[in-house]
Design an enzyme around this catalytic site. Structure first.
Site, short mmCIF file in Angstrom:
data_model
loop_
_atom_site.label_atom_id
_atom_site.label_comp_id
_atom_site.label_asym_id
_atom_site.label_seq_id
_atom_site.Cartn_x
_atom_site.Cartn_y
_atom_site.Cartn_z
N ASP A 170 0.86 -1.19 0.00
CA ASP A 170 0.00 0.00 0.00
C ASP A 170 0.89 1.24 0.00
OD1 ASP A 170 -1.90 1.95 0.26
OD2 ASP A 170 -2.62 1.31 2.23
N PHE A 171 1.36 1.63 -1.19
CA PHE A 171 2.18 2.83 -1.37
C PHE A 171 1.30 3.90 -2.03
CE2 PHE A 171 6.77 0.94 -1.63
CZ PHE A 171 6.51 0.19 -0.49
N GLU A 172 1.27 5.08 -1.45
CA GLU A 172 0.46 6.16 -2.00
C GLU A 172 1.31 7.41 -2.20
OE1 GLU A 172 -3.28 6.58 0.12
OE2 GLU A 172 -3.23 4.45 0.70
N TYR A 173 0.84 8.29 -3.09
CA TYR A 173 1.53 9.55 -3.43
C TYR A 173 2.92 9.29 -4.02
CZ TYR A 173 -2.29 11.47 -0.72
OH TYR A 173 -3.55 11.78 -0.26
#
Length: 415
Positions: A170-173
């Site tokens: 869950d990697f964001e931005y």
């Protein structure tokens, strides 16, 4: 509606007894399934799950639930029968590829999940010390092959040690410049996981086109990530969010647009639809940069409507329930969306402004959006329409019995 199920919307004059009599079901079942508290009051417009006994699900479904290690043990035990996977949130990492463990023990959650035949999943996030997604962390790892290998080695070691059965990334931005490097990271990680008997999922921001602009979207290549991972989660929620204007958390027309795009890039059976298990309460008027909504549970939302004696409405476009109410407050008290700054002014800029004196009584209007069995059924229908392989709940910290009962009526839960 699946066989053996009804959804009833409360009308004026209804009681739990009269509704039970109309359907020929036990009063206690309605009370239990809808978490109705004594003296068993109902809100006008409240949607009730009615279990008519029979069950013939449409098909099987992969169901993931995200949870923090501080989840109540009873809530987790009650939820696990409805889950294929329990995604434990979360492990972090350093710029050197060393793992950062959750602040609370996760071993008990892993053991309990296994008791229920649910696969425990290690969720990996690039959170910084303030708990925010850090593209600096992402950049320094995915652009360094040696660090990537070290991180994967560390993941495999802890998964083997603790009994995890899969990995969720869950990697964001993610920065646009790291798009391809992130895809390569997911591909390499998934390959190593498969070699060791684990599967890998990856969370995707809710895109509606390949070239969608914005830091949330540009670093995610739907097609490539769908090929690399075993399955993906569409994060189809947070249109209504803490610092945004009042609106549905997962409006169906917006969710549909994301799904329509996703299935052009990724096989439907590899896609999980993100489903929110919460709502928000906004104090009004909304002032961008000042107003902060309070996250609330779906059961809590209905109880607020009952306490405030206001009807629950349903938005036909968003396919989501909402209501408004007015709360009498004394200036200097904390508004539901935030605390005070020490000067009698609420952090959301509502209470204590406008020249009112400390201790004055003011009326604060609120707008609440949440989920109920009507909005969930529409999401389940969307899963069936597009042949999606699963769904993922963010998050399962609050028990909402009616949702799980309805899910059970719609699908066989893959174990």
């Amino acid at each position: 509606m699946p066989e053996g199920t009804a959804i009833y919307v409360v009308q004026r004059g209804d009681t739990v007894d009269s509704i039970a009599a109309a359907y020929g079901v036990d009063v206690e079942n309605i009370i239990r399934d809808n978490q109705i508290l004594y003296p068993y009051e109902l809100a006008l417009g409240q949607a009730l799950f009615i279990d008519l006994g029979t069950r013939q699900p449409y098909r099987s479904l992969r169901v993931t639930g995200y949870a923090y290690p501080y989840i109540d043990r009873t809530v987790l035990a009650d939820t696990l029968p409805y889950l294929s996977e329990l995604a434990i949130f979360s492990y972090g990492f350093t710029t050197e590829g060393e793992l950062v463990y959750p602040t609370l023990p996760d071993d008990w959650m892993i053991a309990l999940a296994l008791e229920y035949g649910t696969a425990p999943i290690l969720t990996l996030t690039p959170l910084d010390e303030q708990g925010r997604f850090s593209n600096y962390l992402i950049h320094n790892v995915v652009q360094n092959p040696e660090t990537v290998n070290r991180l994967i080695d560390n993941l495999l070691a802890v998964m083997s040690e603790k009994g995890y059965q899969g990995l969720d990334i869950d990697f964001e931005y993610i920065l646009a410049e790291d798009r391809d490097a992130f895809t390569a990271f997911v591909r390499q990680t998934a390959e190593r996981m498969r070699e060791n008997g684990y599967h890998t999922s990856v969370a995707l921001a809710p895109k509606t086109s390949a070239n969608q602009k914005g830091t949330l979207y540009e670093g995610k290549d739907y097609r490539a990530l769908g090929e690399a991972a075993d399955h993906v989660l569409l994060m189809t929620y947070e249109w209504g969010y803490t610092y945004g204007p009042p609106m549905a958390v997962a409006p169906l027309h917006q969710v549909r647009r994301v799904v329509e795009y996703a299935v052009t890039e990724i096989p439907p059976e590899k896609i999980d639809l993100g489903i929110p298990n919460y709502g928000y309460d906004w104090p009004l008027p909304f002032v961008r940069g000042e107003t902060a909504a309070t996250s609330i549970g779906n059961v809590q939302a209905v109880r607020i409507a009952i306490e405030q004696d206001v009807p629950i409405q349903f938005d036909d476009t968003a396919q989501s329930p909402f209501f408004t109410y007015v709360q009498e407050m004394r200036t200097g008290d904390s508004a539901p969306g935030g605390g005070t700054d020490g000067n009698g002014t609420a952090e959301n800029g509502i209470v204590g402004n406008g020249g009112t004196a400390q201790g004055d009584i003011v009326n604060v209007e609120h707008e609440v959006w949440f989920e109920d069995v009507r909005s969930y059924q529409k999401k389940f229908d969307l899963i069936r329409e597009f042949g999606l392989g699963g769904c993922g709940y963010w998050q399962i910290m609050r028990w909402f019995a009616a949702n799980w009962k309805l899910l059970y009526k719609n699908f066989y839960i893959e174990k």
